[in-house]
Design a protein around this motif. Structure first.
Motif, mmCIF file in Angstrom:
data_model
loop_
_atom_site.group_PDB
_atom_site.id
_atom_site.type_symbol
_atom_site.label_atom_id
_atom_site.label_comp_id
_atom_site.label_asym_id
_atom_site.label_seq_id
_atom_site.Cartn_x
_atom_site.Cartn_y
_atom_site.Cartn_z
ATOM 1 N N SER A 74 0.679 -0.982 -0.007
ATOM 2 C CA SER A 74 0.177 -0.177 -0.190
ATOM 3 C C SER A 74 1.052 1.527 0.365
ATOM 4 O O SER A 74 0.209 2.560 -0.675
ATOM 5 C CB SER A 74 -1.061 -0.154 0.967
ATOM 6 N N LEU A 75 2.180 1.362 0.675
ATOM 7 C CA LEU A 75 2.999 2.405 0.887
ATOM 8 C C LEU A 75 3.692 2.428 -0.738
ATOM 9 O O LEU A 75 4.583 2.907 -0.881
ATOM 10 C CB LEU A 75 4.073 2.038 1.726
ATOM 11 N N ASN A 76 3.558 1.220 -1.735
ATOM 12 C CA ASN A 76 4.045 1.795 -3.419
ATOM 13 C C ASN A 76 5.641 0.720 -3.019
ATOM 14 O O ASN A 76 6.814 1.721 -2.999
ATOM 15 C CB ASN A 76 4.515 2.611 -3.892
ATOM 16 N N ILE A 77 6.249 -0.366 -1.347
ATOM 17 C CA ILE A 77 7.833 -0.121 -1.297
ATOM 18 C C ILE A 77 7.762 -1.232 -2.240
ATOM 19 O O ILE A 77 7.084 -2.429 -1.948
ATOM 20 C CB ILE A 77 7.498 -0.835 -0.399
ATOM 21 N N LEU A 78 8.744 -1.758 -3.315
ATOM 22 C CA LEU A 78 9.046 -2.581 -3.799
ATOM 23 C C LEU A 78 9.533 -4.195 -3.290
ATOM 24 O O LEU A 78 10.037 -4.304 -1.859
ATOM 25 C CB LEU A 78 10.218 -2.304 -4.824
ATOM 26 N N PRO A 79 9.046 -4.804 -3.419
ATOM 27 C CA PRO A 79 9.570 -6.113 -2.102
ATOM 28 C C PRO A 79 10.576 -6.455 -2.735
ATOM 29 O O PRO A 79 11.495 -6.697 -3.878
ATOM 30 C CB PRO A 79 8.916 -7.661 -3.036
ATOM 31 N N PRO A 80 11.883 -6.899 -1.801
ATOM 32 C CA PRO A 80 12.569 -7.239 -1.806
ATOM 33 C C PRO A 80 13.500 -9.322 -2.706
ATOM 34 O O PRO A 80 11.678 -9.582 -3.243
ATOM 35 C CB PRO A 80 13.946 -7.763 -0.980
ATOM 36 N N ASP A 81 14.334 -9.002 -3.061
ATOM 37 C CA ASP A 81 14.103 -10.482 -3.857
ATOM 38 C C ASP A 81 14.102 -11.738 -3.267
ATOM 39 O O ASP A 81 13.480 -12.248 -3.775
ATOM 40 C CB ASP A 81 15.734 -10.675 -4.100
ATOM 41 N N ARG A 82 14.040 -11.251 -1.581
ATOM 42 C CA ARG A 82 14.426 -12.684 -0.641
ATOM 43 C C ARG A 82 13.497 -12.317 0.448
ATOM 44 O O ARG A 82 13.837 -11.018 1.076
ATOM 45 C CB ARG A 82 15.553 -13.409 -0.985
ATOM 46 N N TYR A 83 12.314 -12.600 1.118
ATOM 47 C CA TYR A 83 12.451 -13.145 2.259
ATOM 48 C C TYR A 83 12.965 -13.932 2.718
ATOM 49 O O TYR A 83 13.104 -15.016 2.481
ATOM 50 C CB TYR A 83 10.744 -12.716 2.510
ATOM 51 N N THR A 84 13.143 -14.174 4.483
ATOM 52 C CA THR A 84 14.010 -15.036 4.904
ATOM 53 C C THR A 84 13.760 -15.735 6.282
ATOM 54 O O THR A 84 12.957 -14.531 7.095
ATOM 55 C CB THR A 84 15.669 -15.134 5.153
ATOM 56 N N ARG A 85 12.672 -16.154 6.623
ATOM 57 C CA ARG A 85 12.523 -16.410 8.592
ATOM 58 C C ARG A 85 13.635 -17.011 9.066
ATOM 59 O O ARG A 85 13.308 -18.047 9.050
ATOM 60 C CB ARG A 85 10.853 -17.118 8.527
ATOM 61 N N VAL A 86 13.009 -16.705 10.243
ATOM 62 C CA VAL A 86 14.026 -17.476 12.008
ATOM 63 C C VAL A 86 13.665 -19.322 11.482
ATOM 64 O O VAL A 86 14.969 -19.667 11.977
ATOM 65 C CB VAL A 86 13.800 -16.024 12.536
ATOM 66 N N THR A 87 12.293 -19.242 12.169
ATOM 67 C CA THR A 87 12.121 -20.081 11.557
ATOM 68 C C THR A 87 12.289 -21.305 10.586
ATOM 69 O O THR A 87 12.855 -22.640 11.168
ATOM 70 C CB THR A 87 10.835 -20.971 12.182
ATOM 71 N N ASP A 88 12.520 -20.608 9.376
ATOM 72 C CA ASP A 88 13.335 -21.736 8.067
ATOM 73 C C ASP A 88 14.436 -21.554 8.535
ATOM 74 O O ASP A 88 15.304 -22.546 7.433
ATOM 75 C CB ASP A 88 13.053 -20.928 6.866
ATOM 76 N N HIS A 89 15.506 -21.547 9.703
ATOM 77 C CA HIS A 89 16.626 -21.607 9.445
ATOM 78 C C HIS A 89 17.114 -22.121 10.677
ATOM 79 O O HIS A 89 18.122 -21.695 11.771
ATOM 80 C CB HIS A 89 17.380 -19.957 9.112
#
Length: 433
Positions: free
Chosen positions: A50-65
């Motif tokens: 909604s703020l027109n902020i482009l997404p990063p190339d990748r999101y990472t989550r702690v629980t996946d790592h």
């Protein structure tokens, strides 16, 4: 960096989906920490869109790592930079890291989280022993627990970028201890002298000189903000201050951003009207306009290269707009030679630069069917000719009636379709907001 300087950028955003606050909130609501984290994560994604902020190339989550985090801690222990306490917790041994610890500390002394068996008040948790009712995993020594906060970010970054990172960003409040500790962990694990080349620390958004914070209750949600303002206005509000500086949020401080959005919208509409032949007046001196454009381009390049000095960039863009507008909207009796190409060059550069800065000034008429555009254009052109005839060939009551009828058409278009008509000495132009 990517769109202006043409650099190849790989951006990663880490999602902390397990920490003390999430666990406390889950207990309060009778939900799992995973449910709480995913709900806030979805809200975050929606707000960024909604703020027109482009997404990063990748999101990472702690629980996946978590497996990678455990291995990361094992390496730190094997290198002699950590120790395990009797309950299975693991701490980073800051003394063993010597004078290398505290690169971002700048002489400030502070204590980390509490722990009965910590060797030093500066030591910080890499792994926290399990507590009743908390999510847990098998840790480095085989004991159940969960990761400490600092190790989460270090591991996720390293899982993507390896042993070196070019740029790390975050709020100024993360400078220490968080980023301080990230440096120590990564340099200890990767056996390197410099893990990250640059840190970009952004200032806080404040209300009444106090950091905006949910815990203090002095905050406004993005949804509430967008109910009254636009994403462009918030972006301009931020661009008017250097990213390292704090910003005081208030209705009065937003006025300049609101005004700038209106000015940019109006100017870009004037450029379109001029290049399409709707705005026929103006006194364009092509050489002067193109010279001003060249000066602006060079200045913008210099300011962005100077630690992303966006306030200076906005000032230069406004100066270019004002210079062009003075020629474009000149009401002088002498109408200079037309130069649609130079006006298009200025408008195109301004629009592209605003887009690079994250602002959306795409023409609203793109949403029109072409037939609707042509009908409105024809109506405005006809109205303009009638007004010109009234000025030249009519007088008295007849002239007043014609002007009143033209005003009625203008007002109805505004009410029915949000069409704004601008009447100038050289003719009329229109735009749809």
């Amino acid at each position: 960096m990517k769109h202006h300087f043409g650099l190849s950028v790989r951006q990663v955003v880490g999602i902390t989906d397990i920490d003390d606050k999430i666990i406390a909130r889950a207990k309060q609501l009778g939900e799992s920490s995973g449910e709480i984290a995913r709900r806030y994560e979805r809200d975050f994604y929606d707000n960024m869109t909604s703020l027109n902020i482009l997404p990063p190339d990748r999101y990472t989550r702690v629980t996946d790592h978590v497996p990678q985090i455990v291995d990361f801690i094992k390496t730190i222990l094997s290198e002699g930079f950590g120790y395990t306490t009797s309950d299975g917790s693991v701490y980073f041994d800051t003394a063993s890291f010597g004078s290398r610890y505290g690169k971002l500390q700048h002489g400030q002394e502070f204590s980390q989280e509490s722990g009965l068996e910590k060797k030093s008040h500066r030591d910080f948790a890499l792994w926290k022993a399990v507590k009743p009712g908390e999510p847990s995993w098998i840790g480095p020594g085989g004991n159940k627990g969960r990761p400490g906060w600092h190790i989460e970010c270090s591991t996720m970054a390293s899982s993507v970028f390896g042993p070196a990172l070019d740029i790390h960003s975050g709020g100024v409040d993360l400078l220490f201890p968080h980023h301080n500790n990230e440096i120590a962990q990564c340099e200890a694990c990767h056996s390197t002298e410099q893990w990250c080349n640059y840190f970009l620390h952004s200032g806080h958004l404040r209300i009444g000189q106090t950091k905006m914070s949910k815990s203090l209750g002095n905050y406004i949600t993005i949804k509430d903000y967008l109910a009254q303002h636009t994403a462009n206005q918030f972006r301009l509000f931020c661009l008017l201050s250097k990213y390292r500086s704090g910003i005081d949020y208030s209705d009065s401080s937003l006025k300049e951003a609101v005004s700038l959005e209106e000015k940019f919208t109006s100017f870009l509409a004037n450029c379109r009207a001029y290049t399409q032949g709707q705005l026929t007046g103006g006194n364009i001196t092509e050489s002067d306009l193109l010279r001003e454009l060249s000066h602006c381009q060079a200045a913008v390049q210099s300011h962005l290269a100077d630690d992303f000095d966006t306030p200076a960039v906005v000032r230069k863009l406004v100066a270019l707009m004002s210079f062009a507008n003075r020629q474009l909207l000149s009401d002088a009796e002498f109408v200079g030679s037309r130069s649609p190409s130079s006006v298009a060059a200025v408008g195109g550069y301004l629009r592209s630069q605003l887009e690079i800065l994250g602002l959306d000034f795409s023409p609203s008429d793109q949403d029109f069917e072409r037939s609707s555009f042509d009908v409105i254009d024809a109506a405005v052109t006809f109205r303009s000719r009638i007004r010109q005839l009234a000025f030249v060939d009519m007088e008295g009551d007849l002239r007043n009636e014609v002007f009143a009828a033209c005003d009625e058409v203008r007002d109805k278009l505004k009410t029915a379709a949000d069409i704004t008509i601008k009447d100038l000495a050289s003719g009329s132009s229109w735009q749809r907001k």
